[in-house]
Design a protein around this motif. Structure first.
Motif, PDB file in Angstrom:
ATOM      1  N   LEU A   2       3.543  -9.447  -4.805  1.00 37.92           N
ATOM      2  CA  LEU A   2       3.676  -8.499  -5.909  1.00 37.92           C
ATOM      3  C   LEU A   2       2.935  -7.204  -5.587  1.00 37.92           C
ATOM      4  O   LEU A   2       1.899  -7.230  -4.916  1.00 37.92           O
ATOM      5  CB  LEU A   2       3.089  -9.095  -7.185  1.00 37.92           C
ATOM      6  CG  LEU A   2       3.790 -10.299  -7.779  1.00 37.92           C
ATOM      7  CD1 LEU A   2       2.949 -10.879  -8.917  1.00 37.92           C
ATOM      8  CD2 LEU A   2       5.154  -9.932  -8.275  1.00 37.92           C
ATOM      9  N   PRO A   3       3.428  -6.073  -6.095  1.00 37.35           N
ATOM     10  CA  PRO A   3       2.677  -4.825  -5.905  1.00 37.35           C
ATOM     11  C   PRO A   3       1.364  -4.890  -6.690  1.00 37.35           C
ATOM     12  O   PRO A   3       1.268  -5.581  -7.703  1.00 37.35           O
ATOM     13  CB  PRO A   3       3.612  -3.754  -6.464  1.00 37.35           C
ATOM     14  CG  PRO A   3       4.501  -4.481  -7.415  1.00 37.35           C
ATOM     15  CD  PRO A   3       4.642  -5.879  -6.873  1.00 37.35           C
ATOM     16  N   LEU A   4       0.363  -4.176  -6.213  1.00 36.69           N
ATOM     17  CA  LEU A   4      -0.918  -4.176  -6.920  1.00 36.69           C
ATOM     18  C   LEU A   4      -0.781  -3.582  -8.323  1.00 36.69           C
ATOM     19  O   LEU A   4      -1.436  -4.029  -9.253  1.00 36.69           O
ATOM     20  CB  LEU A   4      -1.975  -3.404  -6.132  1.00 36.69           C
ATOM     21  CG  LEU A   4      -2.513  -4.073  -4.874  1.00 36.69           C
ATOM     22  CD1 LEU A   4      -3.592  -3.202  -4.233  1.00 36.69           C
ATOM     23  CD2 LEU A   4      -3.058  -5.453  -5.172  1.00 36.69           C
ATOM     24  N   ILE A   5       0.077  -2.574  -8.454  1.00 37.15           N
ATOM     25  CA  ILE A   5       0.272  -1.939  -9.758  1.00 37.15           C
ATOM     26  C   ILE A   5       1.767  -1.915 -10.055  1.00 37.15           C
ATOM     27  O   ILE A   5       2.530  -1.266  -9.344  1.00 37.15           O
ATOM     28  CB  ILE A   5      -0.309  -0.514  -9.782  1.00 37.15           C
ATOM     29  CG1 ILE A   5      -1.806  -0.545  -9.457  1.00 37.15           C
ATOM     30  CG2 ILE A   5      -0.060   0.138 -11.140  1.00 37.15           C
ATOM     31  CD1 ILE A   5      -2.452   0.814  -9.372  1.00 37.15           C
ATOM     32  N   ASP A   6       2.177  -2.627 -11.092  1.00 35.57           N
ATOM     33  CA  ASP A   6       3.587  -2.642 -11.482  1.00 35.57           C
ATOM     34  C   ASP A   6       3.913  -1.360 -12.247  1.00 35.57           C
ATOM     35  O   ASP A   6       3.015  -0.611 -12.655  1.00 35.57           O
ATOM     36  CB  ASP A   6       3.885  -3.890 -12.319  1.00 35.57           C
ATOM     37  CG  ASP A   6       3.099  -3.913 -13.605  1.00 35.57           C
ATOM     38  OD1 ASP A   6       3.716  -3.793 -14.664  1.00 35.57           O
ATOM     39  OD2 ASP A   6       1.855  -4.032 -13.554  1.00 35.57           O
ATOM     40  N   SER A   7       5.185  -1.090 -12.468  1.00 34.41           N
ATOM     41  CA  SER A   7       5.596   0.180 -13.069  1.00 34.41           C
ATOM     42  C   SER A   7       5.115   0.335 -14.512  1.00 34.41           C
ATOM     43  O   SER A   7       4.715   1.429 -14.918  1.00 34.41           O
ATOM     44  CB  SER A   7       7.113   0.348 -12.981  1.00 34.41           C
ATOM     45  OG  SER A   7       7.765  -0.703 -13.649  1.00 34.41           O
ATOM     46  N   ALA A   8       5.118  -0.731 -15.302  1.00 35.71           N
ATOM     47  CA  ALA A   8       4.649  -0.634 -16.690  1.00 35.71           C
ATOM     48  C   ALA A   8       3.153  -0.306 -16.730  1.00 35.71           C
ATOM     49  O   ALA A   8       2.713   0.539 -17.525  1.00 35.71           O
ATOM     50  CB  ALA A   8       4.937  -1.929 -17.435  1.00 35.71           C
ATOM     51  N   ASP A  50      -2.885   8.293  -6.852  1.00 35.66           N
ATOM     52  CA  ASP A  50      -3.781   7.637  -5.900  1.00 35.66           C
ATOM     53  C   ASP A  50      -5.194   7.459  -6.447  1.00 35.66           C
ATOM     54  O   ASP A  50      -5.864   6.486  -6.122  1.00 35.66           O
ATOM     55  CB  ASP A  50      -3.824   8.422  -4.590  1.00 35.66           C
ATOM     56  CG  ASP A  50      -4.574   7.688  -3.486  1.00 35.66           C
ATOM     57  OD1 ASP A  50      -4.365   6.460  -3.333  1.00 35.66           O
ATOM     58  OD2 ASP A  50      -5.357   8.331  -2.779  1.00 35.66           O
ATOM     59  N   THR A  51      -5.641   8.369  -7.296  1.00 37.78           N
ATOM     60  CA  THR A  51      -6.994   8.324  -7.820  1.00 37.78           C
ATOM     61  C   THR A  51      -7.034   7.473  -9.087  1.00 37.78           C
ATOM     62  O   THR A  51      -6.374   7.790 -10.077  1.00 37.78           O
ATOM     63  CB  THR A  51      -7.515   9.741  -8.122  1.00 37.78           C
ATOM     64  OG1 THR A  51      -7.371  10.553  -6.952  1.00 37.78           O
ATOM     65  CG2 THR A  51      -8.971   9.708  -8.545  1.00 37.78           C
ATOM     66  N   LEU A  52      -7.799   6.405  -9.009  1.00 38.31           N
ATOM     67  CA  LEU A  52      -7.954   5.477 -10.130  1.00 38.31           C
ATOM     68  C   LEU A  52      -9.369   5.578 -10.670  1.00 38.31           C
ATOM     69  O   LEU A  52     -10.287   5.980  -9.954  1.00 38.31           O
ATOM     70  CB  LEU A  52      -7.708   4.041  -9.661  1.00 38.31           C
ATOM     71  CG  LEU A  52      -6.417   3.758  -8.907  1.00 38.31           C
ATOM     72  CD1 LEU A  52      -6.427   2.338  -8.350  1.00 38.31           C
ATOM     73  CD2 LEU A  52      -5.217   3.978  -9.806  1.00 38.31           C
ATOM     74  N   PHE A  53      -9.550   5.194 -11.924  1.00 36.75           N
ATOM     75  CA  PHE A  53     -10.882   5.101 -12.497  1.00 36.75           C
ATOM     76  C   PHE A  53     -11.048   3.696 -13.056  1.00 36.75           C
ATOM     77  O   PHE A  53     -10.127   3.155 -13.679  1.00 36.75           O
ATOM     78  CB  PHE A  53     -11.099   6.121 -13.621  1.00 36.75           C
ATOM     79  CG  PHE A  53     -12.504   6.105 -14.148  1.00 36.75           C
ATOM     80  CD1 PHE A  53     -13.523   6.725 -13.449  1.00 36.75           C
ATOM     81  CD2 PHE A  53     -12.816   5.444 -15.320  1.00 36.75           C
ATOM     82  CE1 PHE A  53     -14.835   6.698 -13.921  1.00 36.75           C
ATOM     83  CE2 PHE A  53     -14.114   5.407 -15.808  1.00 36.75           C
ATOM     84  CZ  PHE A  53     -15.125   6.035 -15.101  1.00 36.75           C
ATOM     85  N   GLY A  54     -12.203   3.114 -12.788  1.00 34.72           N
ATOM     86  CA  GLY A  54     -12.430   1.769 -13.290  1.00 34.72           C
ATOM     87  C   GLY A  54     -13.812   1.254 -12.949  1.00 34.72           C
ATOM     88  O   GLY A  54     -14.706   2.012 -12.571  1.00 34.72           O
ATOM     89  N   LEU A  70      -6.300   4.230  -4.680  1.00 34.15           N
ATOM     90  CA  LEU A  70      -5.311   3.164  -4.507  1.00 34.15           C
ATOM     91  C   LEU A  70      -5.010   2.978  -3.022  1.00 34.15           C
ATOM     92  O   LEU A  70      -4.902   1.852  -2.544  1.00 34.15           O
ATOM     93  CB  LEU A  70      -4.033   3.489  -5.286  1.00 34.15           C
ATOM     94  CG  LEU A  70      -2.891   2.493  -5.145  1.00 34.15           C
ATOM     95  CD1 LEU A  70      -3.303   1.087  -5.568  1.00 34.15           C
ATOM     96  CD2 LEU A  70      -1.682   2.977  -5.946  1.00 34.15           C
ATOM     97  N   SER A  71      -4.929   4.065  -2.289  1.00 35.10           N
ATOM     98  CA  SER A  71      -4.650   3.976  -0.851  1.00 35.10           C
ATOM     99  C   SER A  71      -5.735   3.179  -0.128  1.00 35.10           C
ATOM    100  O   SER A  71      -5.439   2.410   0.798  1.00 35.10           O
ATOM    101  CB  SER A  71      -4.517   5.371  -0.231  1.00 35.10           C
ATOM    102  OG  SER A  71      -5.662   6.162  -0.504  1.00 35.10           O
ATOM    103  N   GLU A  72      -6.983   3.306  -0.545  1.00 33.20           N
ATOM    104  CA  GLU A  72      -8.071   2.535   0.068  1.00 33.20           C
ATOM    105  C   GLU A  72      -7.959   1.060  -0.288  1.00 33.20           C
ATOM    106  O   GLU A  72      -8.200   0.190   0.550  1.00 33.20           O
ATOM    107  CB  GLU A  72      -9.429   3.090  -0.342  1.00 33.20           C
ATOM    108  CG  GLU A  72      -9.714   4.456   0.261  1.00 33.20           C
ATOM    109  CD  GLU A  72     -11.029   5.050  -0.211  1.00 33.20           C
ATOM    110  OE1 GLU A  72     -11.758   4.400  -0.990  1.00 33.20           O
ATOM    111  OE2 GLU A  72     -11.322   6.186   0.202  1.00 33.20           O
ATOM    112  N   LEU A  73      -7.598   0.772  -1.546  1.00 31.41           N
ATOM    113  CA  LEU A  73      -7.400  -0.625  -1.936  1.00 31.41           C
ATOM    114  C   LEU A  73      -6.255  -1.254  -1.137  1.00 31.41           C
ATOM    115  O   LEU A  73      -6.353  -2.408  -0.713  1.00 31.41           O
ATOM    116  CB  LEU A  73      -7.120  -0.736  -3.436  1.00 31.41           C
ATOM    117  CG  LEU A  73      -8.287  -0.435  -4.360  1.00 31.41           C
ATOM    118  CD1 LEU A  73      -7.833  -0.475  -5.812  1.00 31.41           C
ATOM    119  CD2 LEU A  73      -9.437  -1.394  -4.139  1.00 31.41           C
ATOM    120  N   LEU A  74      -5.196  -0.497  -0.914  1.00 25.91           N
ATOM    121  CA  LEU A  74      -4.070  -1.004  -0.122  1.00 25.91           C
ATOM    122  C   LEU A  74      -4.485  -1.241   1.331  1.00 25.91           C
ATOM    123  O   LEU A  74      -4.062  -2.230   1.941  1.00 25.91           O
ATOM    124  CB  LEU A  74      -2.881  -0.042  -0.200  1.00 25.91           C
ATOM    125  CG  LEU A  74      -2.225   0.059  -1.577  1.00 25.91           C
ATOM    126  CD1 LEU A  74      -1.216   1.199  -1.602  1.00 25.91           C
ATOM    127  CD2 LEU A  74      -1.577  -1.251  -1.969  1.00 25.91           C
TER     128      LEU A  74
END
Length: 111
Positions: A2-8, A50-54, A70-74
Motif C-alpha cells: 500500500l502507498p504510505l499516504i492514500d488519496s483521501a 513533500d513537506t509533512l508536519f507531525g 515524505l521523500s525521506e520517509l520513502l
C-alpha cells in the motif's frame, strides 16, 4: 504494498496544511516501521506534496513535533526488509499536541 499516504488522507493533510491560521489538528495518518521502534503521526502536508508536519518517534525515547519530508520517509522505507507501513486501523482521538504531551511523558508515541 500500500502507498504510505492514500488519496483521501492526502486531501485531508493538504487541507490541514493550507489553512491560514495555525491550528492543532488531529493526526490524519500513523506510519510505523514494523521491524523497529519508529512511528510517525502526520497531521499536515504542504502544497509541495513533500513537506509533512507531525510527531516523530525514532525510538530514542524523545518524540518530537516537526517537519518531515515524505521523500525521506520513502527512502527509509526502501532500505527496510518490509518497508514502512500505514496503520489502517488508526483513528486519532486527540490533537497532535496532546499526543506529543503524552509521548514526552511516556518516552514514546502511545496511540
Amino acid at each position: 504494498m500500500l502507498p504510505l499516504i492514500d488519496s483521501a488522507s492526502r486531501e485531508l493533510l493538504l487541507a490541514n496544511g493550507n489553512q491560514q491560521e495555525e491550528q492543532d489538528h488531529r493526526p490524519v495518518i500513523k506510519l510505523f516501521n514494523p521491524t523497529g521502534g519508529q512511528t510517525w503521526l502526520i497531521s499536515e502536508m504542504a502544497a509541495d506534496g513533500d513537506t509533512l508536519f507531525g510527531l516523530a518517534d525514532l525510538g530514542f525515547g524523545q518524540p518530537e513535533m516537526g517537519y518531515i519530508r515524505l521523500s525521506e520517509l520513502l527512502d527509509v522505507s526502501a532500505t527496510l526488509p518490509i518497508g514502512l507501513e500505514r496503520d489502517l486501523g488508526f483513528r486519532a482521538n486527540k490533537t497532535l499536541s496532546e499526543y506529543a504531551r503524552d509521548a514526552r511523558i511516556m518516552g514514546r508515541i502511545v496511540a
